[in-house]
Design an enzyme around this catalytic site. Structure first.
Site, PDB file in Angstrom:
ATOM      1  N   GLU A  88       0.846  -1.197   0.000  1.00 21.04           N
ATOM      2  CA  GLU A  88       0.000   0.000   0.000  1.00 21.04           C
ATOM      3  C   GLU A  88       0.883   1.250   0.000  1.00 21.04           C
ATOM      4  O   GLU A  88       1.866   1.301   0.728  1.00 21.04           O
ATOM      5  CB  GLU A  88      -0.898  -0.036   1.240  1.00 21.04           C
ATOM      6  CG  GLU A  88      -1.904  -1.173   1.163  1.00 21.04           C
ATOM      7  CD  GLU A  88      -2.303  -1.725   2.526  1.00 21.04           C
ATOM      8  OE1 GLU A  88      -2.290  -0.976   3.522  1.00 21.04           O
ATOM      9  OE2 GLU A  88      -2.615  -2.931   2.593  1.00 21.04           O
ATOM     10  N   HIS A 143      -2.225   0.625  16.095  1.00 23.12           N
ATOM     11  CA  HIS A 143      -1.189   1.095  15.170  1.00 23.12           C
ATOM     12  C   HIS A 143       0.161   1.268  15.868  1.00 23.12           C
ATOM     13  O   HIS A 143       1.006   1.984  15.359  1.00 23.12           O
ATOM     14  CB  HIS A 143      -1.589   2.443  14.552  1.00 23.12           C
ATOM     15  CG  HIS A 143      -2.498   2.331  13.371  1.00 23.12           C
ATOM     16  ND1 HIS A 143      -3.766   1.826  13.459  1.00 23.12           N
ATOM     17  CD2 HIS A 143      -2.327   2.658  12.060  1.00 23.12           C
ATOM     18  CE1 HIS A 143      -4.341   1.872  12.265  1.00 23.12           C
ATOM     19  NE2 HIS A 143      -3.491   2.361  11.396  1.00 23.12           N
TER      20      HIS A 143
END
Ligand SMILES: Cc1ncc(C[n+]2csc(CCOP(=O)(O)OP(=O)(O)O)c2C)c(N)n1
Ligand SMILES: [Mg+2]
Length: 820
Positions: free
Chosen positions: A498, A596
């Protein structure tokens, strides 16, 4: 260089509707005369023979599993045997028109696929090539077994060879195609285009996409088929695979001469069951599997349903779809209708279906029906077919005799010299393929290379103080240099994930690569972490070097199967036939909260077959990336977002401009000392540096600071040497404390350096919590005070020290009782 495709609201907001094309269902019309003309009598009879061989082979396995003997030969096969009795026409039809360059990947139920592909190759390969494969594969060991006493033709010998190699593999023997390391569910024979089969439902889908990308990008002939079950159509990675296969960019952005989309065919062998779950009417809602294609792209994946009970209907579909794929218009989806009479496995009591249903299919049995059509069309006489059955049964008996004998077919040694030696290939390969690497811009003209040339290669100024970040060659620049170097010499190397392209890599590691590399070497993928890793696995096993990226370590869960079952296992499961030159870049986050900001090095450290690296300085980042990128093993390469900006503070002279490697597995001493050893992994190094300075200045304790930088392989030698000198040891990293790799290290050191230790080895990890918000992160990740307090409470009391945190043993007990 931003993309040129404009998203125009005037277009996208227009009213209208989508119309779908019709989805063909079983439209093949048998025509005996035309078929005889097209394929010839011999080929049609061979279809019958190949189906009969597969049927007998699997009947033999079923008999052995349920009765412990076949034709009087007793054998106890302990492993699995997922049989496809009833489905033979699907695979033989599929392989009829496939060439050796066409690859098929399959599932747990793939004995038929291996045999069909091998028999097809045996027929198609020139004799010289055929004998060369058999003579050279595994040093000719399987060939020698079947050659003894064989008096038929070379092609006949090659049939025995294919069956023996497959059966020996299923029985876990050294002469198996993968030395018995793959076994029934993973067996394959790459020289004939039978590629790895996968025990993870749907596992082959994304791997096959990677193989198709390899063919496209490296201009190799042939197509790739992923043979997966109807049940797998519900699996996330299968959808991810279809999404990556259907990306528009192949046609809109990639160079035209690459040839369009990767030539991948998703062949769903639709036997209407996934174990006992009925996909039509119970566990799925599509009614007709072919419908799936309509949701993927405007071409609806050229999807159609094929009558898999007629081998010629399958052959016809494959031939038509092959053309579509070679024109770059894929991907293709086939819903191949079939049925297994055998249970999911021999122990399956078939409680989920009626005897009547099984009988309905047996009545139209693919072999029986095809035989009848041959007789009716005067292609063969009933007697010819009986002779084929007899020959087949004799052949399988011969093969079984050879495969069950431990004398003829021994197992490999179960020690580190044999199985252990297969875990890694330890290759040293400059380029995985020959040729000139495609670059849009030479390395010296790359804007980032030019910009980096103006930066200081060391992070320290002449006064010994850190330079401003903007002036130094940072850790992210160091990784960039290594990656660009390998791109410039290895034509097979690709990177994808990505935000890999225009964004400049999620954290700017790749900024500047877009300018240098064509789309076919560096591309953005859909947000499909599983298929990103899976495609890299498939790409690498075909002979290319792949660098996939996971934007955050926390997304490793999304690619769990691909990392934990595929990337790590195929070298050993192939007995070293396949190499796995994949460097999986994984960025460890911070400041972004619970999902995260996690360091999951321990998860991958636990999985056999992965190399795990975690550099903490620019010098190491470049030297370790260089090392990883010339190897042939899978590496999970961790990078901490906390230190992407940091300059080189330890190595005098900073990051060398030229090529160098950090020696594999070697920890490095960052500061010499004599009283206590502190070992860190990752960015915690910098907290430990602060703690070390305080230890020395405030408490006159001389710490030796070691940066492990490798997790696997790891040479404990330098750490043990240090512990021998200091007698004390503290380990620290950002991974949550419970289950951290540091506990493995602590346990190993306690055993390997027991006599030298004056105190227990202490572990300082992150709290066993969620990572809180950025402003509270210091309460979660190890701080210098935690290291000092831990030393004081558990290793070496520091005179006059006032603790800031509770690192005592009673507190450890309390936390464990509470599960935090
Ligand atoms: C990820 C995963 N989940 C579950 C299983 C257990 N399992 C093995 S085969 C199977 C059924 C698969 O059905 P399908 O894809 O239709 O293939 P078939 O067995 O019908 O050939 C299941 C659930 C597995 N091997 N892998
Ligand atoms: Mg099924």
């Amino acid at each position: 260089m931003p993309k040129s495709i404009v998203i125009d609201p005037r277009e996208t907001r227009k009213p209208g509707k989508i119309t779908f094309s019709d989805i063909p269902l079983n439209l093949y019309t048998p025509d005996a005369k035309k078929e005889a003309e097209k394929y010839g009598k011999e080929a049609l009879v061979r279809i019958y023979r190949d189906m009969a061989v597969i049927r007998e082979f699997e009947t033999m396995l079923n008999t052995i599993k349920t009765k412990g003997a076949y034709q009087g030969i007793a054998y106890d096969h302990m492993g699995p045997a997922h049989l496809s009795i009833g489905q033979e026409s699907t695979v033989v039809g599929q392989c009829l028109t496939l060439g050796v360059d066409d690859f098929i990947f399959g599932s747990h139920r793939s004995h038929g696929e291996i045999i069909a592909k091998c028999l097809s190759a045996v027929e198609k390969l020139p004799e010289q090539q055929l004998s060369s494969v058999m003579e050279t594969y595994m040093g000719g060991a399987p060939l020698r077994v079947v050659q003894k006493g064989h008096s038929g033709s070379l092609r006949d010998l090659a049939i025995d060879y294919s069956l023996y190699g497959t059966l020996a593999e299923i029985f876990g023997r050294a002469n198996g195609f993968n030395k018995g390391m793959g076994g029934s569910m993973h067996a394959f024979f790459a020289p004939f285009g039978s590629m790895p089969n996968n025990a993870i439902v749907g596992g082959s889908a994304d791997i096959a996409v990677g193989a198709a990308l390899f063919k496209r990008i490296n201009r190799r002939p042939g197509i790739v088929i992923a043979n997966i079950g109807d049940g797998s159509s519900a699996c996330g990675p299968v959808w991810e695979a279809m999404m990556i296969a259907a990306m528009d960019q192949y046609r809109t952005l990639w160079p035209k001469e690459i040839g369009g989309a990767p030539p991948i065919l998703f062949s769903f062998f639709n036997n209407f069951y996934g174990m006992g779950g009925q996909t039509m009417g119970e566990t799925m809602g599509f009614k007709v599997l072919a419908r799936i294609g309509a949701g993927v792209n405007p071409e609806q994946m050229h999807a159609e349903r094929v009558d898999g009970y007629n081998p010629l209907a399958v052959a016809d579909a494959i031939e038509r779809k092959r053309r579509v794929l070679l024109e770059g218009k894929g991907p293709v989806l086939l819903d191949v209708v079939t049925y297994r009479y055998s249970g999911h496995s021999p122990s399956d009591a078939s409680s989920y279906r009626t005897k009547e249903e099984v009988a309905l299919w047996q009545k139209v049995d693919c072999i029986k029906s095809f035989g009848e059509s041959l007789v009716a069309g005067k292609i063969a006489k009933a007697g010819d077919l009986e002779s084929i059955q007899k020959e087949t049964s004799d052949r399988i008996r011969r093969i079984v005799e050879l495969a069950v004998s431990l004398e003829t077919s021994p197992r490999i040694a179960t020690d580190d010299d044999e199985i252990g030696a297969m875990m890694f290939s330890f290759g040293n390969v400059e380029t995985m393929q020959e040729g000139k690497p495609e670059l849009l811009l030479s390395v010296d003209k790359n804007p980032r290379v030019i910009a980096n040339a103006k930066k200081s290669r060391t992070g320290l100024g002449p006064d010994g103080k850190p330079l401003p970040k903007a002036q130094v060659l940072a850790l992210r620049d160091a990784i960039f240099e290594a990656v660009l170097h390998r791109f410039s010499i290895d034509p097979s190397m690709v990177a994808f994930g990505e935000e890999n392209r225009d964004w400049g890599g999620a954290f700017a590691v790749y900024r500047g690569l877009t300018e240098t590399l064509p789309y076919n070497r560096l591309f953005n993928t859909s947000i499909s972490e599983g298929a990103i890793v899976g495609a890299a696995v498939g790409y690498a096993m075909c002979g290319g070097r792949a660098v996939p990226e996971l934007m955050y370590c926390d997304f490793l869960g999304r690619s769990g199967d691909e990392v934990f079952n595929q990337l790590c296992k195929w070298q050993a499961m192939s007995a070293g036939v396949l190499k796995m030159p994949v460097v999986l870049r994984v960025s460890v986050g911070s400041k972004y909260g619970a999902q995260h900001s996690q360091d999951w090095t321990s998860l991958v450290a636990h999985i056999p077959g992965l190399k795990v690296m975690f550099p903490a300085t620019p010098y190491d980042a470049k030297g370790m990336m260089n090392l990883a990128l010339r190897g042939t093993d899978p590496v999970v390469f961790f990078e901490s977002q906390r230190i992407y900006d940091i300059g080189e503070l330890f190595v005098p002279g900073g990051v060398p401009a030229g090529y160098y490697e950090v020696p594999e597995g070697e920890p490095v001493i960052r500061r010499e000392g004599s009283d206590i050893t502190i070992v860190t992994i990752g960015a915690t190094l910098y907290k430990a540096v602060e703690a070390a300075e305080i230890l020395q200045s405030r408490y006159s304790v001389s710490p030796e600071l070691i940066d492990a930088r490798f997790i696997n392989p790891l040479d404990y030698g330098p750490i043990i040497e240090s512990v021998k000198k200091t007698g004390r040891c503290v380990l620290a990293s950002d991974a949550c404390e419970r289950g951290s790799f540091l506990h493995t290290m602590a346990s190993n050191l306690s055993q390997m350096a027991f006599d030298s230790l004056d105190a227990p080895v202490a572990v300082v990890g992150a709290r066993n919590w969620i990572t809180p918000a950025a402003e509270m992160e210091d309460s979660f990740f190890p701080q210098k005070e935690w290291i000092l307090d831990t030393i004081h409470e558990r290793v070496l009391p520091l005179e006059g020290h006032t603790v800031r945190t509770n690192q005592t043993v009673p507190e450890m007990l309390r936390r464990n009782r509470r599960g935090v």
